[in-house]
Scaffold this motif. Structure first.
Motif, PDB file in Angstrom:
ATOM      1  N   MET A 184       0.843  -1.172   0.000  1.00  0.00           N
ATOM      2  CA  MET A 184       0.000   0.000   0.000  1.00  0.00           C
ATOM      3  C   MET A 184       0.890   1.237   0.000  1.00  0.00           C
ATOM      4  SD  MET A 184      -2.690   1.122   2.902  1.00  0.00           S
ATOM      5  CE  MET A 184      -4.179   1.843   2.336  1.00  0.00           C
ATOM      6  N   TYR A 185       0.573   2.187  -0.860  1.00  0.00           N
ATOM      7  CA  TYR A 185       1.285   3.447  -0.869  1.00  0.00           C
ATOM      8  C   TYR A 185       0.312   4.579  -1.115  1.00  0.00           C
ATOM      9  CZ  TYR A 185       1.272   3.400  -6.022  1.00  0.00           C
ATOM     10  OH  TYR A 185       0.910   3.393  -7.327  1.00  0.00           O
TER      11      TYR A 185
ATOM     12  N   VAL B  59       4.745   7.811  -0.993  1.00  0.00           N
ATOM     13  CA  VAL B  59       5.244   7.305   0.290  1.00  0.00           C
ATOM     14  C   VAL B  59       4.614   5.965   0.611  1.00  0.00           C
ATOM     15  CG1 VAL B  59       5.672   9.596   1.234  1.00  0.00           C
ATOM     16  CG2 VAL B  59       3.476   8.509   1.637  1.00  0.00           C
ATOM     17  N   ALA B  60       5.340   5.165   1.367  1.00  0.00           N
ATOM     18  CA  ALA B  60       4.851   3.902   1.913  1.00  0.00           C
ATOM     19  C   ALA B  60       5.290   3.866   3.375  1.00  0.00           C
ATOM     20  CB  ALA B  60       5.425   2.716   1.144  1.00  0.00           C
ATOM     21  N   VAL B  61       4.717   2.952   4.137  1.00  0.00           N
ATOM     22  CA  VAL B  61       5.055   2.850   5.549  1.00  0.00           C
ATOM     23  C   VAL B  61       6.531   2.469   5.693  1.00  0.00           C
ATOM     24  CG1 VAL B  61       4.573   1.632   7.699  1.00  0.00           C
ATOM     25  CG2 VAL B  61       2.701   2.248   6.182  1.00  0.00           C
ATOM     26  N   GLY B  62       7.253   3.206   6.531  1.00  0.00           N
ATOM     27  CA  GLY B  62       8.672   2.957   6.750  1.00  0.00           C
ATOM     28  C   GLY B  62       9.591   3.855   5.936  1.00  0.00           C
ATOM     29  N   ASP B  63       9.067   4.579   4.955  1.00  0.00           N
ATOM     30  CA  ASP B  63       9.896   5.467   4.141  1.00  0.00           C
ATOM     31  C   ASP B  63      10.316   6.694   4.944  1.00  0.00           C
ATOM     32  OD1 ASP B  63       9.562   3.804   2.020  1.00  0.00           O
ATOM     33  OD2 ASP B  63       8.199   5.096   0.904  1.00  0.00           O
TER      34      ASP B  63
ATOM     35  N   VAL C  58      -3.544  13.810   1.867  1.00  0.00           N
ATOM     36  CA  VAL C  58      -3.455  12.717   0.904  1.00  0.00           C
ATOM     37  C   VAL C  58      -4.069  13.131  -0.425  1.00  0.00           C
ATOM     38  CG1 VAL C  58      -4.067  10.324   0.475  1.00  0.00           C
ATOM     39  CG2 VAL C  58      -3.606  11.070   2.787  1.00  0.00           C
ATOM     40  N   VAL C  59      -3.372  12.846  -1.530  1.00  0.00           N
ATOM     41  CA  VAL C  59      -3.874  13.134  -2.868  1.00  0.00           C
ATOM     42  C   VAL C  59      -4.428  11.870  -3.517  1.00  0.00           C
ATOM     43  CG1 VAL C  59      -3.212  13.927  -5.162  1.00  0.00           C
ATOM     44  CG2 VAL C  59      -2.261  15.028  -3.156  1.00  0.00           C
ATOM     45  N   LEU C  60      -3.756  10.716  -3.276  1.00  0.00           N
ATOM     46  CA  LEU C  60      -4.129   9.471  -3.935  1.00  0.00           C
ATOM     47  C   LEU C  60      -3.681   8.308  -3.058  1.00  0.00           C
ATOM     48  CD1 LEU C  60      -4.528   8.578  -7.342  1.00  0.00           C
ATOM     49  CD2 LEU C  60      -2.424   7.555  -6.614  1.00  0.00           C
ATOM     50  N   VAL C  61      -4.488   7.248  -2.979  1.00  0.00           N
ATOM     51  CA  VAL C  61      -4.126   6.059  -2.218  1.00  0.00           C
ATOM     52  C   VAL C  61      -4.251   4.847  -3.127  1.00  0.00           C
ATOM     53  CG1 VAL C  61      -4.767   4.542  -0.316  1.00  0.00           C
ATOM     54  CG2 VAL C  61      -4.824   6.992   0.011  1.00  0.00           C
ATOM     55  N   VAL C  62      -3.221   4.005  -3.153  1.00  0.00           N
ATOM     56  CA  VAL C  62      -3.243   2.770  -3.926  1.00  0.00           C
ATOM     57  C   VAL C  62      -3.120   1.604  -2.944  1.00  0.00           C
ATOM     58  CG1 VAL C  62      -2.095   1.414  -5.686  1.00  0.00           C
ATOM     59  CG2 VAL C  62      -2.228   3.878  -5.927  1.00  0.00           C
ATOM     60  N   ASP C  63      -4.148   0.766  -2.910  1.00  0.00           N
ATOM     61  CA  ASP C  63      -4.171  -0.378  -2.003  1.00  0.00           C
ATOM     62  C   ASP C  63      -4.312  -1.635  -2.848  1.00  0.00           C
ATOM     63  OD1 ASP C  63      -4.363  -2.091   0.093  1.00  0.00           O
ATOM     64  OD2 ASP C  63      -6.426  -1.595   0.601  1.00  0.00           O
TER      65      ASP C  63
END
Length: 106
Positions: free
Chosen positions: A1-2, A14-18, A38-43
């Motif tokens: 997920m980013y 961004v992703a978790v941990g970056d 947030v502009v866009l979420v990709v799951d």
């Protein structure tokens, strides 16, 4: 997920941990938690870009460090006039570590 977040007039993936560098956040101290828009979420296979749905999505980040960027040298010169000018610039940055991406409600 980013996610694609907006901060300081720029957008970053961004992703978790970056750990990302953004323009200096003078109101926050090292160790503080900040929230990015947030502009866009990709799951996985689902891409969410609807602003009404993304109003509930949040990206949490922690301030890791405040530092200066690399030095940029600026030189101006005009021929036959004796005009020379040399200045430098170092941009102030804040390092953020992404700690969580809250998925938008579907």
């Amino acid at each position: 997920m980013y996610a694609i977040v907006r901060t300081g007039g720029r957008q970053q993936k961004v992703a978790v941990g970056d750990v990302i560098e953004v323009d200096r956040m003078s109101t926050s101290k090292v160790g503080d938690s900040v929230e990015l828009s947030v502009v866009l979420v990709v799951d996985g296979e689902a891409v969410t870009s609807d602003p009404w749905v993304l109003a509930g999505a949040k990206v949490q980040a922690e301030v890791v460090d405040h530092h200066k960027g690399v030095k940029i040298d600026i030189q101006k010169y005009k021929n036959k006039t004796g005009y020379k000018k040399r200045i430098g610039h170092r941009q102030l940055h804040t390092a953020l570590k992404i700690t969580g991406i809250d998925a938008p409600a579907k």
